[in-house]
Design a protein around this motif. Structure first.
Motif, PDB file in Angstrom:
ATOM      1  N   VAL A  59       0.841  -1.195   0.000  1.00 55.60           N
ATOM      2  CA  VAL A  59       0.000   0.000   0.000  1.00 55.60           C
ATOM      3  C   VAL A  59       0.877   1.247   0.000  1.00 55.60           C
ATOM      4  O   VAL A  59       1.798   1.370   0.807  1.00 55.60           O
ATOM      5  N   ARG A  60       0.578   2.161  -0.924  1.00 51.77           N
ATOM      6  CA  ARG A  60       1.261   3.444  -0.961  1.00 51.77           C
ATOM      7  C   ARG A  60       0.224   4.554  -0.857  1.00 51.77           C
ATOM      8  O   ARG A  60      -0.809   4.516  -1.522  1.00 51.77           O
ATOM      9  N   LEU A  61       0.494   5.530   0.000  1.00 49.85           N
ATOM     10  CA  LEU A  61      -0.384   6.680   0.169  1.00 49.85           C
ATOM     11  C   LEU A  61       0.147   7.854  -0.647  1.00 49.85           C
ATOM     12  O   LEU A  61       1.347   8.139  -0.642  1.00 49.85           O
ATOM     13  N   PHE A  62      -0.755   8.530  -1.337  1.00 43.13           N
ATOM     14  CA  PHE A  62      -0.401   9.704  -2.116  1.00 43.13           C
ATOM     15  C   PHE A  62      -1.257  10.868  -1.632  1.00 43.13           C
ATOM     16  O   PHE A  62      -2.486  10.833  -1.767  1.00 43.13           O
ATOM     17  N   ALA A  63      -0.614  11.879  -1.053  1.00 40.95           N
ATOM     18  CA  ALA A  63      -1.354  13.082  -0.666  1.00 40.95           C
ATOM     19  C   ALA A  63      -1.768  13.803  -1.943  1.00 40.95           C
ATOM     20  O   ALA A  63      -0.923  14.261  -2.717  1.00 40.95           O
ATOM     21  N   GLY A  64      -3.063  13.855  -2.189  1.00 37.30           N
ATOM     22  CA  GLY A  64      -3.555  14.470  -3.413  1.00 37.30           C
ATOM     23  C   GLY A  64      -4.885  15.149  -3.197  1.00 37.30           C
ATOM     24  O   GLY A  64      -5.446  15.130  -2.104  1.00 37.30           O
ATOM     25  N   ASP A  65      -5.394  15.738  -4.253  1.00 37.80           N
ATOM     26  CA  ASP A  65      -6.657  16.473  -4.166  1.00 37.80           C
ATOM     27  C   ASP A  65      -7.377  16.314  -5.501  1.00 37.80           C
ATOM     28  O   ASP A  65      -6.910  16.814  -6.533  1.00 37.80           O
ATOM     29  N   ILE A  66      -8.500  15.607  -5.496  1.00 39.24           N
ATOM     30  CA  ILE A  66      -9.199  15.337  -6.752  1.00 39.24           C
ATOM     31  C   ILE A  66      -9.795  16.594  -7.369  1.00 39.24           C
ATOM     32  O   ILE A  66     -10.130  16.594  -8.558  1.00 39.24           O
ATOM     33  N   THR A  67      -9.922  17.673  -6.612  1.00 43.33           N
ATOM     34  CA  THR A  67     -10.494  18.901  -7.164  1.00 43.33           C
ATOM     35  C   THR A  67      -9.478  19.685  -7.976  1.00 43.33           C
ATOM     36  O   THR A  67      -9.817  20.711  -8.571  1.00 43.33           O
ATOM     37  N   LYS A  68      -8.225  19.210  -8.015  1.00 46.53           N
ATOM     38  CA  LYS A  68      -7.171  19.921  -8.735  1.00 46.53           C
ATOM     39  C   LYS A  68      -6.691  19.090  -9.925  1.00 46.53           C
ATOM     40  O   LYS A  68      -6.767  17.865  -9.920  1.00 46.53           O
ATOM     41  N   ASP A  69      -6.195  19.771 -10.928  1.00 47.98           N
ATOM     42  CA  ASP A  69      -5.687  19.102 -12.120  1.00 47.98           C
ATOM     43  C   ASP A  69      -4.619  18.077 -11.749  1.00 47.98           C
ATOM     44  O   ASP A  69      -3.753  18.346 -10.893  1.00 47.98           O
ATOM     45  N   GLY A  70      -4.662  16.927 -12.414  1.00 46.30           N
ATOM     46  CA  GLY A  70      -3.671  15.889 -12.154  1.00 46.30           C
ATOM     47  C   GLY A  70      -3.740  15.323 -10.759  1.00 46.30           C
ATOM     48  O   GLY A  70      -2.803  14.667 -10.302  1.00 46.30           O
ATOM     49  N   LEU A  71      -4.868  15.575 -10.069  1.00 48.67           N
ATOM     50  CA  LEU A  71      -5.094  15.127  -8.685  1.00 48.67           C
ATOM     51  C   LEU A  71      -4.053  15.716  -7.736  1.00 48.67           C
ATOM     52  O   LEU A  71      -3.855  15.212  -6.638  1.00 48.67           O
ATOM     53  N   ASP A  72      -3.379  16.787  -8.181  1.00 46.09           N
ATOM     54  CA  ASP A  72      -2.366  17.485  -7.378  1.00 46.09           C
ATOM     55  C   ASP A  72      -1.176  16.578  -7.046  1.00 46.09           C
ATOM     56  O   ASP A  72      -0.553  16.720  -5.988  1.00 46.09           O
ATOM     57  N   LEU A  73      -0.855  15.669  -7.972  1.00 49.54           N
ATOM     58  CA  LEU A  73       0.285  14.767  -7.796  1.00 49.54           C
ATOM     59  C   LEU A  73       1.474  15.296  -8.590  1.00 49.54           C
ATOM     60  O   LEU A  73       1.308  15.962  -9.617  1.00 49.54           O
ATOM     61  N   ASP A  74       2.691  14.975  -8.140  1.00 51.85           N
ATOM     62  CA  ASP A  74       3.862  15.428  -8.880  1.00 51.85           C
ATOM     63  C   ASP A  74       4.183  14.445 -10.008  1.00 51.85           C
ATOM     64  O   ASP A  74       3.571  13.371 -10.132  1.00 51.85           O
ATOM     65  N   ALA A  75       5.151  14.793 -10.831  1.00 55.58           N
ATOM     66  CA  ALA A  75       5.473  14.001 -12.018  1.00 55.58           C
ATOM     67  C   ALA A  75       5.934  12.594 -11.674  1.00 55.58           C
ATOM     68  O   ALA A  75       5.567  11.624 -12.353  1.00 55.58           O
TER      69      ALA A  75
END
Length: 353
Positions: free
Chosen positions: A52-68
């Motif tokens: 399991v890997r957790l990714f701090a993100g936000d679905i309301t932002k483009d690209g789910l606010d994830l880095d490259a």
């Protein structure tokens, strides 16, 4: 499933779905998109979980606010996407509902389309995208010109349309009824939705108990474990590709009968008189009464809903996987027992304004 991306963790259904998938798929990589405000809780719950890997993100932002780097890893591993993140509050303000339910789903759609290994995109809608429609609602129906009872319904409707319009994406749309706790343990994360019946009855336990009107409307509840089992069955069935399914009770009870069963289990009493639903609704329009009964006025709408949700498509596909919905009368005791033990737990109480 080689790699599963989930939104909505550490929410109740997403957590149960993850646990069940881990038990069935030991070699699967799981990626959880977690809003930063929920990251501490998610890290505690996911501690010591394998793969399991957790990714701090936000679905309301483009690209789910994830880095490259995060995005590239997901593209290399993810074969399935389960989109559960949404605002479920019946009294949610319009702007918040639109941001999370519509914009959020549009962004998850775009992200799913970018995954080269994608085998299935499972989107969690709700049976109540039917809005104020009455009569039989079929699984292959969506836009019938209906109006809606609240912003939750209207924004989930708009979000489902976005998913159904996707091209070259093998999707499955899930429309649950009103979800309650586990059919065996009774476990649930919040006493919301139909639990308002128990909170209402708790406050009236020392007087003769009334029925809430004479409605013969059907009250469609389904246990969480059925939703999880059915979702995983549909997610792996070729018969479910690009289709929509009602995960509703195929044989629901009338609201009055369901209310009676809950009352008998909770108080050992049978309701003996009838109060006008209009009177209850008027009382709940006053904040002091809402806080006293710990019930939002919006919940009453679902107690007198006259829609009938045809689930024949789901029933046929799920039968092949040996999955069927339990009868409410067989798990109402588990549901009430869990409520009795945990009804004062602060983390399970909803805030009523």
């Amino acid at each position: 499933m080689k790699g599963c991306l989930l939104t909505g963790y550490p929410g109740f259904l997403a957590s149960k779905l993850l646990k069940e998938m881990q038990q069935r798929n030991e070699d699967t990589q799981f990626a959880l998109i977690v809003h930063p405000s929920q990251l501490d809780k998610a890290e505690r719950l996911a501690a010591n979980k394998q793969n399991v890997r957790l990714f701090a993100g936000d679905i309301t932002k483009d690209g789910l606010d994830l880095d490259a780097e995060q995005t590239e890893w997901l593209k290399e591993h993810m074969t399935h996407v389960f989109h559960l993140a949404a605002v479920y509050d019946l009294a949610v303000p319009k702007k918040i509902a639109e941001d999370v339910n519509i914009t959020g789903t549009r962004n998850v759609n775009t992200f799913a389309q970018s995954l080269p290994l994608l085998e299935r995109y499972i989107y969690f809608s709700t049976a109540y995208v039917s809005g104020k429609r009455v009569g039989v609602i079929k699984e292959d129906e969506l836009d019938q010109g209906q109006t809606f009872k609240n912003h939750y319904e209207s924004t989930k409707f708009e979000a489902e349309k976005l998913v159904a319009e996707l091209k070259n994406v093998p999707y499955t749309i899930i429309r649950p009824g009103v979800v309650v706790g586990h059919s065996v343990t009774g476990e649930t994360v919040k006493f919301d939705g139909p639990y308002f019946i128990m909170r209402f009855l708790d406050r009236l336990r020392y007087i003769p108990i009334p029925y809430l009107g004479k409605s013969e409307a059907l009250f469609n509840v389904v246990p969480a474990d059925y939703i999880v089992d059915a979702t995983l069955c549909l997610a792996q069935s070729e018969d479910a590709v690009n289709r929509t399914f009602h995960l509703t009770d195929p044989s629901p009870y009338e609201s009055r009968e369901l209310y009676r069963m809950v009352c008998n289990e909770l108080l050992g009493k049978t309701p003996s008189w009838t109060i006008s639903p209009a009177l209850v609704e008027f009382a709940l329009s006053i904040s002091i009464f809402r806080r006293f009964f710990k019930v939002e006025k919006e919940a009453l709408e679902y107690f007198r809903c006259t829609s009938q949700y045809d689930a024949s498509g789901a029933k046929d596909v799920l039968a092949k996987g040996g999955v069927q919905c339990p009868d409410f009368k067989n798990y109402v005791s588990s549901m009430v027992k869990y409520y009795k033990v945990h009804r004062r737990d602060p983390d399970k109480l909803i805030q009523v304004k």
